[in-house]
Design a protein around this motif. Structure first.
Motif, mmCIF file in Angstrom:
data_model
loop_
_atom_site.group_PDB
_atom_site.id
_atom_site.type_symbol
_atom_site.label_atom_id
_atom_site.label_comp_id
_atom_site.label_asym_id
_atom_site.label_seq_id
_atom_site.Cartn_x
_atom_site.Cartn_y
_atom_site.Cartn_z
ATOM 1 N N GLU A 58 -11.745 72.446 33.580
ATOM 2 C CA GLU A 58 -11.954 73.300 32.407
ATOM 3 C C GLU A 58 -10.823 74.309 32.264
ATOM 4 N N ALA A 59 -10.392 74.876 33.387
ATOM 5 C CA ALA A 59 -9.298 75.849 33.340
ATOM 6 C C ALA A 59 -8.007 75.187 32.871
ATOM 7 N N LEU A 60 -7.754 73.966 33.345
ATOM 8 C CA LEU A 60 -6.559 73.242 32.926
ATOM 9 C C LEU A 60 -6.613 72.924 31.445
ATOM 10 N N GLY A 61 -7.780 72.479 30.976
ATOM 11 C CA GLY A 61 -7.930 72.188 29.554
ATOM 12 C C GLY A 61 -7.690 73.423 28.696
ATOM 13 N N ASP A 62 -8.221 74.554 29.145
ATOM 14 C CA ASP A 62 -8.018 75.810 28.399
ATOM 15 C C ASP A 62 -6.543 76.192 28.376
ATOM 16 N N GLU A 63 -5.859 75.972 29.506
ATOM 17 C CA GLU A 63 -4.432 76.319 29.588
ATOM 18 C C GLU A 63 -3.605 75.441 28.646
ATOM 19 N N ILE A 64 -3.931 74.160 28.582
ATOM 20 C CA ILE A 64 -3.210 73.249 27.690
ATOM 21 C C ILE A 64 -3.473 73.604 26.241
ATOM 22 N N LEU A 65 -4.733 73.868 25.911
ATOM 23 C CA LEU A 65 -5.075 74.235 24.532
ATOM 24 C C LEU A 65 -4.386 75.528 24.122
ATOM 25 N N ALA A 66 -4.314 76.477 25.047
ATOM 26 C CA ALA A 66 -3.631 77.740 24.745
ATOM 27 C C ALA A 66 -2.151 77.496 24.486
ATOM 28 N N ALA A 67 -1.546 76.599 25.277
ATOM 29 C CA ALA A 67 -0.125 76.292 25.082
ATOM 30 C C ALA A 67 0.122 75.643 23.726
ATOM 31 N N LEU A 68 -0.821 74.862 23.268
ATOM 32 C CA LEU A 68 -0.653 74.161 21.989
ATOM 33 C C LEU A 68 -0.892 75.055 20.775
ATOM 34 N N ARG A 76 5.757 75.436 22.017
ATOM 35 C CA ARG A 76 4.669 74.683 22.647
ATOM 36 C C ARG A 76 5.180 73.911 23.856
ATOM 37 N N ALA A 77 6.365 73.322 23.724
ATOM 38 C CA ALA A 77 6.952 72.583 24.854
ATOM 39 C C ALA A 77 7.203 73.515 26.029
ATOM 40 N N LEU A 78 7.700 74.705 25.751
ATOM 41 C CA LEU A 78 7.977 75.676 26.806
ATOM 42 C C LEU A 78 6.683 76.109 27.490
ATOM 43 N N ALA A 79 5.647 76.340 26.689
ATOM 44 C CA ALA A 79 4.362 76.757 27.257
ATOM 45 C C ALA A 79 3.758 75.644 28.108
ATOM 46 N N LEU A 80 3.854 74.409 27.647
ATOM 47 C CA LEU A 80 3.315 73.277 28.400
ATOM 48 C C LEU A 80 4.085 73.047 29.699
ATOM 49 N N GLY A 87 -1.161 64.912 39.759
ATOM 50 C CA GLY A 87 -1.661 63.580 39.448
ATOM 51 C C GLY A 87 -1.712 63.274 37.959
ATOM 52 N N GLY A 88 -2.825 62.675 37.554
ATOM 53 C CA GLY A 88 -2.984 62.278 36.160
ATOM 54 C C GLY A 88 -2.963 63.455 35.209
ATOM 55 N N ALA A 89 -3.516 64.597 35.639
ATOM 56 C CA ALA A 89 -3.522 65.786 34.783
ATOM 57 C C ALA A 89 -2.097 66.254 34.498
ATOM 58 N N ARG A 90 -1.257 66.218 35.518
ATOM 59 C CA ARG A 90 0.149 66.594 35.322
ATOM 60 C C ARG A 90 0.820 65.638 34.345
ATOM 61 N N ALA A 91 0.516 64.348 34.479
ATOM 62 C CA ALA A 91 1.114 63.350 33.597
ATOM 63 C C ALA A 91 0.766 63.633 32.142
ATOM 64 N N VAL A 92 -0.488 63.957 31.893
ATOM 65 C CA VAL A 92 -0.916 64.250 30.520
ATOM 66 C C VAL A 92 -0.190 65.476 29.986
ATOM 67 N N ALA A 93 -0.129 66.533 30.800
ATOM 68 C CA ALA A 93 0.538 67.763 30.361
ATOM 69 C C ALA A 93 2.013 67.521 30.071
ATOM 70 N N VAL A 94 2.685 66.755 30.924
ATOM 71 C CA VAL A 94 4.112 66.487 30.731
ATOM 72 C C VAL A 94 4.339 65.607 29.505
ATOM 73 N N GLY A 121 5.422 59.257 42.507
ATOM 74 C CA GLY A 121 4.495 58.401 43.230
ATOM 75 C C GLY A 121 3.099 58.974 43.350
ATOM 76 N N ASP A 122 2.921 60.272 43.101
ATOM 77 C CA ASP A 122 1.595 60.890 43.180
ATOM 78 C C ASP A 122 0.790 60.686 41.907
ATOM 79 N N VAL A 123 1.442 60.174 40.873
ATOM 80 C CA VAL A 123 0.774 59.944 39.590
ATOM 81 C C VAL A 123 0.232 58.514 39.566
ATOM 82 N N PRO A 124 -0.989 58.293 39.081
ATOM 83 C CA PRO A 124 -1.530 56.935 39.002
ATOM 84 C C PRO A 124 -0.604 55.993 38.243
ATOM 85 N N ALA A 125 -0.590 54.719 38.645
ATOM 86 C CA ALA A 125 0.340 53.738 38.090
ATOM 87 C C ALA A 125 0.222 53.626 36.569
ATOM 88 N N LEU A 126 -0.994 53.712 36.055
ATOM 89 C CA LEU A 126 -1.183 53.590 34.605
ATOM 90 C C LEU A 126 -0.403 54.660 33.857
#
Length: 235
Positions: A58-68, A76-80, A87-94, A121-126
């Protein structure tokens, strides 16, 4: 007399059993207590971990929404870029950051960000494969054609989650290099693939027609079906 003896024997036997029970409880009762504590403690730990993970998500989602919420793509790119995740959360944010950077005209930064996910390598293959595909698409003007082709061919390998999308990009690369026949062959293969979604199939069929190719009758029927007509406006 016999009844009295039997009664006495029963009482003694019962007393012996009771004494043995107390003996075993005193000697081994702590094991039962320990098992109960482990079970209760394990359940509490699992619930605490789940609660902690939910709070973090939830905290990560709030942080991403705030950046957007920033007005400009570059902001927005700088904030993100400042969002901390793994892992996968980092991949989505990037990937969100890369999309904003590309919209702001910072193509090289976008490609570099996507490539960092693709090689992590820490990010899921997908997610790695998706980031690699996005990097190759975004870097069409800055990545050498040979490097793009090699990357797309790897992603188009059978069994890859994004094989058909990579094949579509290879067809576009063939066209850019003037190899219309190769492009048509790839597009036909995509159109005939049962795994192709309606939107993808319609795109490649449009390209096939534009290039002077022919659509297989069953593919043409699919495009003209009510499902196809309904799906078309959504693309």
């Amino acid at each position: 007399m016999t009844n009295q003896n039997d009664s006495f024997i029963d009482e003694v036997t019962e007393e012996v059993r009771r004494d043995r029970l107390y003996f075993y409880l005193r000697r081994y009762g702590w094991i039962a207590v320990l098992v109960v504590l482990v079970l209760v403690g394990g359940a509490a730990w699992t619930e605490w971990q789940a609660s902690r993970e939910r709070a973090a998500a939830e905290a990560l989602g709030d942080e991403i929404l705030a950046a957007l919420q920033a007005n400009e793509s570059a902001d927005r790119a700088l904030a993100l870029d400042g969002v901390q995740a793994d892992g996968g959360a980092r991949a989505v944010a990037v990937m969100l950051q890369a999309a904003e950077a590309q919209q702001a005209g910072e193509t090289e930064a976008a490609v570099a960000a996507l490539q960092s996910v693709a090689s992590d390598g820490d990010v899921p293959a997908l997610y790695r494969d998706l980031a690699a595909l996005k990097a190759l698409m975004a870097g069409a003007d800055i990545i050498p054609a040979e490097e793009r082709r090699a990357g797309l061919e790897a992603l188009a390998a059978p069994g890859s989650a994004f094989a058909l999308l990579a094949a579509e990009q290879l067809a576009l690369l063939d066209l850019a290099e003037g190899d219309t026949d190769a492009a048509l062959a790839r597009l036909q293969a995509i159109a005939e693939d049962a795994a192709a979604g309606q939107g993808l199939r319609e795109r490649v069929q449009g390209l096939i027609v534009a290039l002077g190719g022919e659509i297989a009758p069953e593919d043409a029927a699919d495009a003209a079906s009510p499902e196809g007509e309904a799906a078309a406006p959504a693309e």
